[in-house]
Write a protein that holds these residues in place. Structure first.
Motif, mmCIF file in Angstrom:
data_model
loop_
_atom_site.group_PDB
_atom_site.id
_atom_site.type_symbol
_atom_site.label_atom_id
_atom_site.label_comp_id
_atom_site.label_asym_id
_atom_site.label_seq_id
_atom_site.Cartn_x
_atom_site.Cartn_y
_atom_site.Cartn_z
ATOM 1 N N SER A 7 0.824 -1.202 0.000
ATOM 2 C CA SER A 7 0.000 0.000 0.000
ATOM 3 C C SER A 7 0.861 1.256 0.000
ATOM 4 N N LEU A 10 2.197 1.719 -3.520
ATOM 5 C CA LEU A 10 1.131 2.189 -4.405
ATOM 6 C C LEU A 10 0.835 3.655 -4.155
ATOM 7 N N HIS A 89 -6.498 1.878 -13.026
ATOM 8 C CA HIS A 89 -7.534 0.863 -12.883
ATOM 9 C C HIS A 89 -7.337 0.132 -11.562
ATOM 10 N N PHE A 90 -8.437 -0.191 -10.929
ATOM 11 C CA PHE A 90 -8.414 -0.946 -9.674
ATOM 12 C C PHE A 90 -9.538 -1.970 -9.700
ATOM 13 N N ILE A 142 -7.869 -2.380 0.657
ATOM 14 C CA ILE A 142 -7.014 -1.944 -0.448
ATOM 15 C C ILE A 142 -5.855 -2.912 -0.667
ATOM 16 N N ASP A 143 -5.169 -3.303 0.426
ATOM 17 C CA ASP A 143 -3.946 -4.093 0.253
ATOM 18 C C ASP A 143 -4.063 -5.541 0.717
ATOM 19 N N ASN A 147 -6.267 -8.020 -4.933
ATOM 20 C CA ASN A 147 -6.585 -6.904 -5.824
ATOM 21 C C ASN A 147 -5.534 -6.742 -6.919
ATOM 22 N N THR A 148 -5.933 -6.051 -7.975
ATOM 23 C CA THR A 148 -5.026 -5.696 -9.067
ATOM 24 C C THR A 148 -5.073 -4.189 -9.283
ATOM 25 N N PHE A 149 -3.895 -3.568 -9.373
ATOM 26 C CA PHE A 149 -3.760 -2.136 -9.627
ATOM 27 C C PHE A 149 -3.018 -1.964 -10.952
ATOM 28 N N THR A 163 1.469 -2.985 -13.964
ATOM 29 C CA THR A 163 0.451 -3.723 -13.219
ATOM 30 C C THR A 163 1.031 -4.304 -11.942
ATOM 31 N N THR A 320 -10.386 -10.189 -13.206
ATOM 32 C CA THR A 320 -10.513 -8.977 -12.407
ATOM 33 C C THR A 320 -11.717 -8.156 -12.846
ATOM 34 N N GLY A 322 -13.505 -4.394 -12.069
ATOM 35 C CA GLY A 322 -13.174 -3.160 -11.381
ATOM 36 C C GLY A 322 -13.564 -1.911 -12.135
#
Length: 336
Positions: A7, A10, A89-90, A142-143, A147-149, A163, A320, A322
């Motif tokens: 986190s 990010l 993107h999340f 969030i962490d 999840n994918t960021f 990514t 994913t 989102g």
């Protein structure tokens, strides 16, 4: 409960992009200053020399005004004149892990276990406010979950991706050694407290690659626009490929009932490398979008297991769901 530095990473990366976005937006503004007003005003020069200098400047200003020179516009463009668009993107990912062969080299056991299918741990409960017992729990969605960021730079139909994906997988097996070798049985209940009974005469081995387990990838995508309308929005389909590294801090447990309980934690390290191919369907209206992304990841991993190592080629398919948002989108050029 797990803790992660992801986190923090990010947050730093996002603020950097936000700063870039802010600077780009400032650069997008037009510098259209009407200098002729300076010449229309009555002179305020205190001496004859300054008045002559002012007349010379105004002569040049009026000459440029007659040529109808357009305002100066500064934009983020490439050599061909195409504008860049920065996006974020999340999404929450569900992952299908394909069977893998585990090569274990340690003091308690040396063996190759065939066709082991990892157990998916999503940590999706962190999305439920009813599970938030402390203030800091409100941000763990969030962490903690899988999840994918994604941060991307888009130009025309070309997309460059960065990514970050947080996979979590684990496996518990019981085994006993016979004259013919090892006999392995999967444990139905995957828990961290290891309360499931161990069959008499068997031992238990556990692999948990969840703590700080991250995939870091860069990639390229080619976007195909299916529909693009100012009223209806934009529907697009993207084919993409990525390469990267896998990092983590694996845990392994070895239990001999009534004799020993050994709990090992590997150091935080680069566990191996990965590559992936995938595609994305996305609907965007304004600055916000909804998307579904599916890819297949091929990874080659080696990390600590007990007092030795474990090696395996793990292939898995995350899906994913989102949202996306434009961090910076160049404005359309104004008409004359």
């Amino acid at each position: 409960m797990e803790t992660s530095n992801s986190s923090k990473i990010l947050t730093i990366f996002l603020f950097a992009l936000m700063g870039l976005s802010s600077n780009a937006q400032e650069a997008q503004k037009e510098m259209d200053i009407d200098l002729t007003t300076f010449c229309k005003d009555q002179s305020s020069a205190s001496n004859e020399a300054l008045e002559k200098e002012r007349e010379s400047i105004c002569l040049n200003i009026n000459h440029l005004q007659d040529k109808n020179i357009p305002p100066v516009i500064i934009e983020k463009k490439d050599d061909e004149g195409h504008k860049w668009k920065f996006r974020f993107h999340f999404g929450f990912s569900r992952t299908d892990y394909h069977p893998a062969d585990l090569k274990i080299d340690s003091s308690p056991i040396k063996v190759v276990i065939k066709d082991v299918e990892m157990y998916e741990r999503t940590s999706a409960a962190h999305y439920d406010p009813r599970t938030w017992e402390q203030f800091q729990d409100a941000g763990r969605w969030i962490d903690e979950p899988t999840n994918t960021f994604t941060f991307s730079m888009e130009k025309k139909n070309n997309i460059i991706y960065f990514t970050i994906f947080h996979p979590k997988y684990l496996k518990s097996l019981t085994y006993h050694k016979s004259p013919d070798g090892y006999d392995f049985q999967e444990v139905e209940q995957e828990t961290y407290d290891f309360t499931s009974p161990i069959p008499e005469g068997s031992n238990l081995l556990y692999l948990g690659n969840t703590h700080m387990n991250m995939n870091w990838q860069i990639g390229y995508g080619r976007q195909f626009v299916i529909l693009n309308s100012e009223k209806a929005g934009k529907l697009s389909y993207t084919i993409k490929g990525d390469v990267g590294i896998s990092t983590g801090k694996a845990r392994s447990v070895h239990i001999i009932p009534g004799k020993a309980w050994d709990d090992y934690a590997d150091n935080m390290k680069v566990q191996g490398y990965n590559t992936s191919i995938g595609h994305r369907l996305e609907y965007q209206r304004g600055r916000v979008s909804l998307f579904i992304d599916q890819k297949t990841v091929f990874s080659k991993l080696k990390h600590g297991f007990y007092d030795g190592t474990i090696e395996y080629n793990l292939n898995y398919s995350p899906t994913t769901f989102g949202i996306g948002i434009d961090l910076f989108k160049p404005k359309k050029k104004k008409g004359p």
